[in-house]
Design a protein around this motif. Structure first.
Motif, PDB file in Angstrom:
ATOM      1  N   VAL A 211     -88.819 -48.384  62.722  1.00  0.00           N
ATOM      2  CA  VAL A 211     -89.092 -47.008  63.559  1.00  0.00           C
ATOM      3  C   VAL A 211     -88.866 -45.975  62.523  1.00  0.00           C
ATOM      4  N   ARG A 212     -89.339 -44.730  63.017  1.00  0.00           N
ATOM      5  CA  ARG A 212     -89.133 -43.590  62.385  1.00  0.00           C
ATOM      6  C   ARG A 212     -88.348 -42.367  63.064  1.00  0.00           C
TER       7      ARG A 212
ATOM      8  N   ASP B 279     -88.837 -41.374  67.140  1.00  0.00           N
ATOM      9  CA  ASP B 279     -89.927 -40.603  66.757  1.00  0.00           C
ATOM     10  C   ASP B 279     -91.223 -41.440  66.855  1.00  0.00           C
ATOM     11  N   ALA B 280     -91.139 -42.716  66.239  1.00  0.00           N
ATOM     12  CA  ALA B 280     -92.294 -43.523  66.249  1.00  0.00           C
ATOM     13  C   ALA B 280     -92.024 -44.703  65.856  1.00  0.00           C
ATOM     14  N   VAL B 281     -92.977 -45.703  66.385  1.00  0.00           N
ATOM     15  CA  VAL B 281     -92.596 -47.145  66.041  1.00  0.00           C
ATOM     16  C   VAL B 281     -93.758 -47.635  65.146  1.00  0.00           C
ATOM     17  N   VAL B 282     -93.152 -48.091  63.844  1.00  0.00           N
ATOM     18  CA  VAL B 282     -94.153 -48.223  62.786  1.00  0.00           C
ATOM     19  C   VAL B 282     -94.662 -49.638  62.843  1.00  0.00           C
TER      20      VAL B 282
ATOM     21  N   GLN C  14     -92.915 -40.631  74.319  1.00  0.00           N
ATOM     22  CA  GLN C  14     -92.055 -40.931  73.096  1.00  0.00           C
ATOM     23  C   GLN C  14     -91.590 -42.324  73.199  1.00  0.00           C
ATOM     24  N   PRO C  15     -91.508 -42.992  72.164  1.00  0.00           N
ATOM     25  CA  PRO C  15     -91.230 -44.434  72.134  1.00  0.00           C
ATOM     26  C   PRO C  15     -89.713 -44.619  72.644  1.00  0.00           C
TER      27      PRO C  15
ATOM     28  N   LEU D  25     -93.295 -46.612  76.324  1.00  0.00           N
ATOM     29  CA  LEU D  25     -93.276 -45.006  76.270  1.00  0.00           C
ATOM     30  C   LEU D  25     -92.598 -44.290  77.215  1.00  0.00           C
TER      31      LEU D  25
END
Lengths: 729, 182
Positions: free
Chosen positions: A469-470, A548-551, A531-532, A488
């Motif tokens: 994740v980020r 902030d993000a799921v990579v 947002q995740p 989400l």
């Protein structure tokens, strides 16, 4: 007497084999003693026992170890009547057989050490063994009372094959239950290598993994070169070079894939060499629990969950001692007598459980009992009477802290010293052993219901699935085992009260935790629509983690962290990503735990934003400002800092003048454009004195050269600027 | 007493012997001095930190790397810059200026020095420039060691002050989370 080295070598090999066979015999005996086996299982167990004892007898005789052969023969004699009628094994017979095995193994080790000649005459022990054995008619009866038996003359043992069982004198002829681990050490065809040599090999494998990553990176660079060349136009002059480069790129990718296969194979091979299943250490523990509970007049049953988990052999050896202590402690202090248990409405047999689980590079080991639990009041009383803790400190301690006192050296609730306890040596030794392995131990207990010791230890081998994740600029890994769901944010599924969000999930309300603020990277943050959110579960607790993000997911080898950061509770290790950079792996138990109330989280604390493209400069400014009581957030570029200023409020900004994407004066101009931040105090720093004029022109409130940023100076300027409420320098 | 005069040859031989003995003496002295000089040097890797000169014993230095691919570790101690890979191991990168209790710097550090901590483990510290080898007189180092108990020894060499870092003293304390001054 001179010993033939060849024969001595064979005896040493036999000792290792005998140890394994005796372990199997012990496990079968303990199963038989517990009862509950149906006729078929009983029959199989007796057949196995017969084979094992015969194997021991035959192998010993073939090496001329007459004493061992005769002991094994006597044990066969004790077993024979039971085998004939296939009945439950009386305790008295189990005792004799276990005692006989002990004598057998003691003598085996003496022979292996070349002390065979100095052994006492075995006939006395043998006679005693025979004397204690119940006669055949009593042995088959369920009575646990041993009765004297008529001694039978010991027949001369010879490596004769048993009739109808189809096995020979050599132990390797029979199929062992643990085939994967029995042969290698025992057949004498292996190597002895030091731990250091294996560790070096592991590091080399890790280097090879890095080489593979670099090869992949070079391959990607080549692709970029080919693309660039193609953009120059399809000129005939570059066509040959492009074709050639494309070919090299393909070959490199193929080499990279082969290297990856080699790395995987090497790691698997090393794992097979360096690990063994936990079940291989369980037999002595089962035996110890059985013997100790008999000795103390208690009844106990040890169950193991996760015996198939393979662990580093060195770790297993070191853990063995800790497990012995924990189980002895559980039998001695934890379990009540059968009568007491029945009075308390419990089963007369106490339940001990060992649970072993590996998650990524962490090993979780739990030892629990359903005994009387830890009496916190008694622990407090003992601590006070023995002056283990000053009285005032003791008064301030809560139940958990009091319970932790049992790990203190010399702590014992026993007033008297017995064979098994009272000296206060045990749990402190367990804690020392666990800490020496860079692990930790915790205890949980409910009075009257039982006690649970939980050990967490780092392990070096094996890869595990990780969700990447980020948060802000930083990638973080989450062990996939802890990720229960990913979704989400839908604002209508959140419950927001008193600036705290909760997620409705499967009928439960889970606290929403912002990873960025939990890591101290930003102020507390409400999730935005879309947002995740990840549902993280650990130790029976759940939270909804906001990132902030799921990579994506990766299968990664998680390495232990170095000593300097090992104690940071947020991480369980680090793994290498495809471009070679390290990514921290978060510890799920930390994510679900309640955040410690820190001064930095209080609204009164002052907040500073440091903007610098130098990692070391950011670290230094942070250190100085945190020492002055500031909560510090960091940004590596001017653009990131502007984002931070939009999301959070700060009392002061420390900004580098020369930065790559957006330099300090441009950043200040943009900050001054927004009415909300027009008066925000900004201190410009630079490695060049010449920046002073630029800073003044740009509207900075103060300027410091980095050589002036010694301890105290930066803080003094910051406080000065803040006290002036901005006020341009 | 009758004195027998020396022949010319005898006189020349004597002078020659004296001359040769003097030369041999000078060579012995020179050799001794050279040997002393070689013995008396403690090799260090010297680098700037702000306005001052710092050094690490050369035998503790394992590598000098460009400061990149360092992953920051949020919530770690202030002197920890981050973690990095080095030959299959995960190492901590530490800020030397921060370890020394807050220190100004002339240019942003761009180099990491991989150092043996003294307990068999490695770690990396940042510095502003690639260090240069320098010989410090052993006598001066020993005198500083006897005088200073902290992790930094102040050694005077060629009229200049070099702050010699004692890695076991510095990193053992850092491991315990303590801050350091000189």
């Amino acid at each position: 007497m001179a010993v033939d080295p060849l024969l001595q070598g064979l005896v040493v090999g036999f000792a290792a084999e005998a140890q394994e066979v005796c372990q199997k015999v012990t496990m079968d005996l303990l199963d038989l003693e517990r009862g509950g086996l149906d006729t078929e299982a009983l029959n199989k167990a007796y057949v196995r026992l017969g084979r094992h004892l015969h194997t021991l007898k035959g192998s010993a005789a073939s090496l001329g170890l007459q004493d061992l052969s005769e002991i094994a023969h006597k044990l066969e004699d004790a077993l024979a009547p039971l085998r004939a009628s296939v009945q439950q094994m009386p305790r008295a017979v189990v005792d004799i057989l276990l005692h006989g095995l002990d004598i057998f193994m003691l003598r085996v080790h003496a022979h292996a050490d070349g002390r065979g000649d100095s052994l006492p005459d075995y006939t006395a022990a043998l006679a005693q063994l025979v004397a204690e054995a119940p006669p055949p008619e009593q042995a088959t009866a369920p009575s646990p009372t041993p009765a004297p038996a008529t001694p039978t003359p010991a027949p001369a043992a010879a490596p004769t094959p048993a009739t109808g069982l189809g096995f020979g004198a050599h132990p390797t002829m029979e199929a062992p239950r643990d085939e994967s681990h029995a042969g290698a050490d025992a057949d004498g065809a292996g190597w002895r290598v030091s731990a250091r040599q294996v560790t070096t090999l592991m590091r080399e494998v890790e280097r090879l993994r890095e080489v593979r990553l670099r090869t992949e990176e070079r391959s990607r660079e080549l692709d970029r070169v080919v693309t660039l060349l193609a953009r120059q136009g399809l000129l005939a002059e570059t066509a040959e070079a492009r074709t050639l480069l494309s070919g090299v790129g393909r070959a490199m990718r193929s080499d990279g894939e082969e290297t990856a296969d080699i790395v995987d194979a090497l790691e698997e091979g090393l794992k097979a060499i360096t690990t063994r299943p936990v079940r291989t250490i369980l037999e002595p523990l089962q035996r110890m629990v059985r013997d100790l509970s008999r000795q103390l007049g208690k009844e106990a049953r040890l169950s193991v969950v996760g015996a198939e988990v393979s662990l580093d052999r060195r770790l297993l050896e070191k853990l063995n001692g800790a497990l012995v202590h924990l189980l002895r402690n559980a039998v001695d202090h934890g379990l009540e007598s059968p009568t007491e248990r029945e009075r308390a409405g419990k089963h007369h047999e106490g339940a001990l459980t060992l649970r072993i689980e590996q998650q990524g590079n962490l090993l979780f080991l739990e030892s629990s009992d359903d005994g009387r639990g830890i009496d916190v009041a008694r622990v407090r009383q003992v601590a006070e009477s023995r002056s283990l803790v000053p009285t005032e400190e003791l008064a301030r301690m809560n139940d958990n802290q009091i319970r932790d006192l049992i790990f203190r050296p010399s702590f014992s609730t026993r007033a008297d010293v017995t064979d098994t306890s009272g000296r206060g040596v045990g749990l402190d030794a367990v804690r020392a052993a666990v800490e020496a392995l860079q692990g930790r131990i915790e205890v949980a207990s409910t009075l009257g219901q039982g006690t649970r010791f939980m050990l967490t230890l780092p392990v070096e081998l094996g890869s595990s699935p990780v969700l990447v994740v980020r948060v802000l600029d930083q990638m973080m890994g989450l062990p996939m085992l802890a990720v229960e769901a990913t979704q989400l944010t839908r604002m209508n599924s959140l419950r927001i009260a008193r600036r705290r969000a909760q997620l409705e999930y499967k009928g439960q309300l889970l606290p929403v935790v912002d990873l960025g603020s939990r890591l101290g990277l930003r102020a507390a943050h409400m999730p935005n629509e879309g947002q995740p959110l990840m549902v993280i579960s650990a130790g029976g607790k759940r939270v909804a983690l906001e990132v902030d993000a799921v990579v994506g997911d990766r299968d990664l080898v998680i390495r232990p962290l170095p000593a300097e950061v090992r104690d940071v509770p947020s991480y369980q290790g680090a793994a290498t990503l495809s471009r070679g950079e390290l990514m921290l792996i978060l510890r799920p138990s930390w994510l679900v735990s309640d955040p410690a109330p820190a001064a930095s989280l209080t609204p009164q604390s002052r907040r500073a934003l440091v903007v610098d493209d130098s990692l070391t400069a950011r670290a230094l400014h942070r250190a100085m400002l945190e020492a002055g009581g500031f909560t510090v957030h960091l940004a590596s570029t001017g653009a990131r800092a502007l984002e931070r200023l939009l999301a959070d409020t700060y009392d002061v900004v420390i900004c580098d003048l020369e930065m790559e994407e957006m330099d300090g004066d441009e950043f200040i101009r943009k900050v001054r454009e927004r009415p909300e931040t027009r008066e925000l105090p900004i201190i410009l720093v630079s490695t060049h004195e010449t920046g002073r004029e630029r800073g003044r022109a740009a509207g900075a409130d103060a300027f410091l050269s980095k050589r002036e940023c010694a301890s105290g100076r930066l803080l003094a300027v910051v406080l000065d600027v803040m006290s002036r409420g901005g006020g341009r320098a | 007493m009758k004195v027998t005069p020396r022949t010319l040859d005898e006189a020349q031989e004597d002078e020659l012997r004296v001359l040769l003995e003097r030369r041999a003496e000078r060579l012995r002295e020179l050799e001794q001095t050279e040997a002393n000089r070689e013995e008396a040097v403690h090799w260090v890797a010297e680098f700037p930190l702000g306005e001052e000169r710092y050094a690490l014993p050369l035998e503790t230095l394992r590598a000098a790397l460009p400061l990149r691919m360092v992953t920051p570790v949020p919530l770690s101690a202030p002197h920890v810059i981050g973690v990095l890979r080095f030959q299959g191991q995960v190492l901590a990168a530490l800020s030397l200026a921060s370890l020394l209790g807050g220190h100004g710097w002339r240019q942003d550090p761009a180099v990491l020095l991989v150092v043996e901590r003294g307990d068999g483990e490695l770690c990396a510290v940042d510095c502003e420039a690639i260090p240069r080898p320098l010989g410090l007189p052993v006598g001066a180092v020993e005198a500083a060691r006897a005088r200073d108990e902290g992790p930094i020894l102040e050694v005077f060499s060629d009229q200049q002050l070099v702050h010699l870092i004692d890695p076991p003293r510095l990193f053992t304390r850092a491991g315990a989370g303590a801050r350091h001054g000189r």
